[in-house]
Design an enzyme around this catalytic site. Structure first.
Site, PDB file in Angstrom:
ATOM      1  CE1 TYR A 100     -40.221  -8.603  -5.379  1.00  0.00           C
ATOM      2  CE2 TYR A 100     -40.706 -10.747  -6.356  1.00  0.00           C
ATOM      3  CZ  TYR A 100     -40.961  -9.775  -5.409  1.00  0.00           C
ATOM      4  OH  TYR A 100     -41.948  -9.976  -4.478  1.00  0.00           O
TER       5      TYR A 100
ATOM      6  CG  PHE B 285     -33.247 -19.310  21.185  1.00  0.00           C
ATOM      7  CD1 PHE B 285     -32.306 -18.913  22.118  1.00  0.00           C
ATOM      8  CD2 PHE B 285     -33.769 -18.353  20.333  1.00  0.00           C
ATOM      9  CE1 PHE B 285     -31.907 -17.591  22.198  1.00  0.00           C
ATOM     10  CE2 PHE B 285     -33.373 -17.030  20.405  1.00  0.00           C
ATOM     11  CZ  PHE B 285     -32.436 -16.655  21.343  1.00  0.00           C
ATOM     12  CG  ASP B 286     -35.466 -16.386  24.205  1.00  0.00           C
ATOM     13  OD1 ASP B 286     -35.090 -16.450  23.019  1.00  0.00           O
ATOM     14  OD2 ASP B 286     -34.982 -15.615  25.038  1.00  0.00           O
TER      15      ASP B 286
ATOM     16  CG  ASP C  15     -32.496 -23.540  16.604  1.00  0.00           C
ATOM     17  OD1 ASP C  15     -31.729 -22.896  15.872  1.00  0.00           O
ATOM     18  OD2 ASP C  15     -33.164 -23.013  17.512  1.00  0.00           O
TER      19      ASP C  15
ATOM     20  CB  ALA D 183     -28.166 -20.485  15.913  1.00  0.00           C
TER      21      ALA D 183
ATOM     22  CE  LYS E 188     -28.005 -16.043  17.341  1.00  0.00           C
ATOM     23  NZ  LYS E 188     -29.378 -16.491  17.252  1.00  0.00           N
TER      24      LYS E 188
ATOM     25  CG  HIS F   6     -35.342  -9.248  29.038  1.00  0.00           C
ATOM     26  ND1 HIS F   6     -36.388 -10.099  28.768  1.00  0.00           N
ATOM     27  CD2 HIS F   6     -34.526  -9.308  27.970  1.00  0.00           C
ATOM     28  CE1 HIS F   6     -36.184 -10.661  27.588  1.00  0.00           C
ATOM     29  NE2 HIS F   6     -35.076 -10.202  27.083  1.00  0.00           N
TER      30      HIS F   6
END
Ligand SMILES: *Cc1c(COP(=O)(O)O)cnc(C)c1O
Length: 461
Positions: free
Chosen positions: A75, A127-128, A218, A220, A261, A451
């Site tokens: 843990y 990014f969204d 960011d 990714a 990614k 979407h």
């Protein structure tokens, strides 16, 4: 002098295989009807080639699977955490490393402790999920891409760059005290997976230093971005991808990463920072919702796989293959006259459905019409980035998105060149029949992130 060969090959051989989901055309037509023409509702084993996303869909290496067996599931203070921490620190140079279950958890934690009402975050493009987390804190998210990023027909070397002059004037207008951070997204996912140049990063970093605003990356797709710099930016051809990556991180004060990614894993992420005050508050938020700071919502084995993936992703044979395989698909589509966003990005090829299907107006969702036809014709799954994703209703009237794109995102180390050749053959067939593709009508859609669950049907002939 070593002879160099022209053909860039997949730099791996295959040890474990997974069968593809073959179906008949009649089956796919029934599946599409059942799914209400929304490919998110199609079971994955009914998909032949899945280009829905490159996120968490990559193949792990033998070394990563071996690392998984070494995972320490204690843990607190697990050995796997220290392996992970050492790998991230060696790569980024940042002092404090917090694991999280995926990229958006890092965003929520960092935005939660640094943003809030009255603040504005500036970026080359959020990014969204990044935008959603900035806005959920009550702050505003403002994109400042270079103007050529929005011209899909014109190729460019670094269309992911930020408009530095716009940055400087926005900082003066808003006031640096109201800007908790500037975020540079590498590569720029929202605008076609285009890379950011080192020169632009250096200039943005200088503006941030002048106004004492933290610069957060960011990352990714940091490795894909680093290799684009090696291939395209003067002065970097002889530097290693790892060395270029380290320079990228050196221009900022911290980063957020979706490890799904460029850490070549199926789940994971991290937040890495230098500022001890930010870290203390982030750690509190982390314990509240993700877990103890030495596992952050992940298993010990996940930390091991990330540590190994972060090293493998900087292998230049891998990166040459990665960028070439995406470009190869772009070349094939361009040869057929299919209009793509130029140039192909690091992780995906985007088709300009507005130009490919000019007979379908934005209100008939040309992107989604192509997405459905790719599935119907051959079981290829892609995603619409257009009016289904970003269109709105205002006072009963339809407001289209600024673009109608279809993204073919390529999972890492999953498909071979013959899979891509097959996709190109399918496009040749669809291109011949393009004028007969039908518009779609939206039947039902929730107000947010429509979407994912929207229901549609084809317009009658
Ligand atoms: C995927 C992605 C994220 C969000 O990460 P998740 O792991 O999906 O939560 C953030 N920024 C960029 C640029 C991404 O591509």
């Amino acid at each position: 002098m070593e002879k160099s060969w022209k053909t860039i090959i997949e730099p791996f051989r295959i040890k474990t295989v997974e069968p593809l989901g073959f179906t008949t055309e009649a089956e796919r037509e029934a599946i599409l009807r059942e799914a209400c023409y929304n490919v998110f509702a199609i079971p994955a084993d009914k998909v032949l080639i899945d280009f829905l996303t490159d996120s968490g869909t990559g193949a792990m290496s033998a070394e990563q699977w071996a690392a998984i067996m070494r995972g320490d599931e204690s843990y607190a203070g697990a050995r796997s955490f220290f392996v992970f921490e050492k790998a991230v620190r060696a790569l980024t140079g940042y002092r404090y490393i917090l694991p999280v279950h995926q990229g958006r958890a890092a965003e929520r934690i960092l935005m939660g402790v640094t943003c809030g009402p009255g603040k504005t975050v500036l970026s080359n493009s959020h990014f969204d999920t990044t935008r959603a987390n900035v806005e959920a804190s009550g702050a505003a998210a403002l994109d400042l891409p270079v103007p050529e990023a929005l011209d899909f027909d014109v190729s460019g070397l670094f269309k992911g760059d930020m408009d530095v002059r716009a940055l400087e004037s926005k900082v003066r207008e808003i006031g640096p005290e109201h800007i908790p951070m500037v975020i540079m997204t590498l590569t720029n996912n929202s605008l076609g997976g285009q890379p950011v140049s080192m020169r632009n990063l250096r200039e943005v970093s200088q503006v941030c230093r002048n106004y004492r605003i933290p610069l957060i990356l960011d990352v990714a797709r940091f490795a894909e971005n680093a290799f684009f710099i090696k291939l395209r930016e003067p002065g970097y051809a002889s530097r290693s991808a790892a060395d270029i990556a380290r320079e990228i991180f050196s221009h900022a004060q911290g980063c957020m990463m979706s490890a799904k990614k460029d850490a070549l894993v199926n789940i994971g992420g991290f937040l890495a920072l230098n500022d001890p005050e930010w870290v203390a508050r982030c750690r509190e938020a982390l314990i509240l919702t993700e877990g103890f700071p030495t596992y952050g919502g992940l298993a010990g084995r996940d930390l091991e796989a990330m540590a190994q993936g972060l090293v493998e992703v900087l292998d230049e044979q891998y990166l040459a293959y990665r960028l070439r395989s995406v470009e190869y698909l772009g070349d094939g589509l361009r040869r057929l006259g299919v209009p793509i966003v130029e140039p192909p990005g690091g992780h995906a090829v985007y088709i300009n459905a507005k130009k490919f299907l000019p007979h379908i107006p934005p209100s008939g969702y040309p992107g989604q019409a192509l997405v459905c036809e790719l599935y119907r014709a051959a079981g290829i799954r892609s995603v619409e980035i257009g009016s289904l994703m970003f269109g709105r209703r205002q006072d009963g009237a339809f407001v289209p998105a600024p673009m109608e794109l279809v993204r073919l995102a390529i999972p890492r180390r999953v498909y071979t060149q013959s899979h891509i050749d097959f996709v190109i053959e399918v496009f040749a067939d669809i291109a011949r029949r393009a004028p007969t593709l039908r518009a779609l009508r939206l039947l039902e859609s929730p107000s947010r992130l429509a979407h994912f669950t929207a229901k549609l049907m084809p317009e009658p002939v």
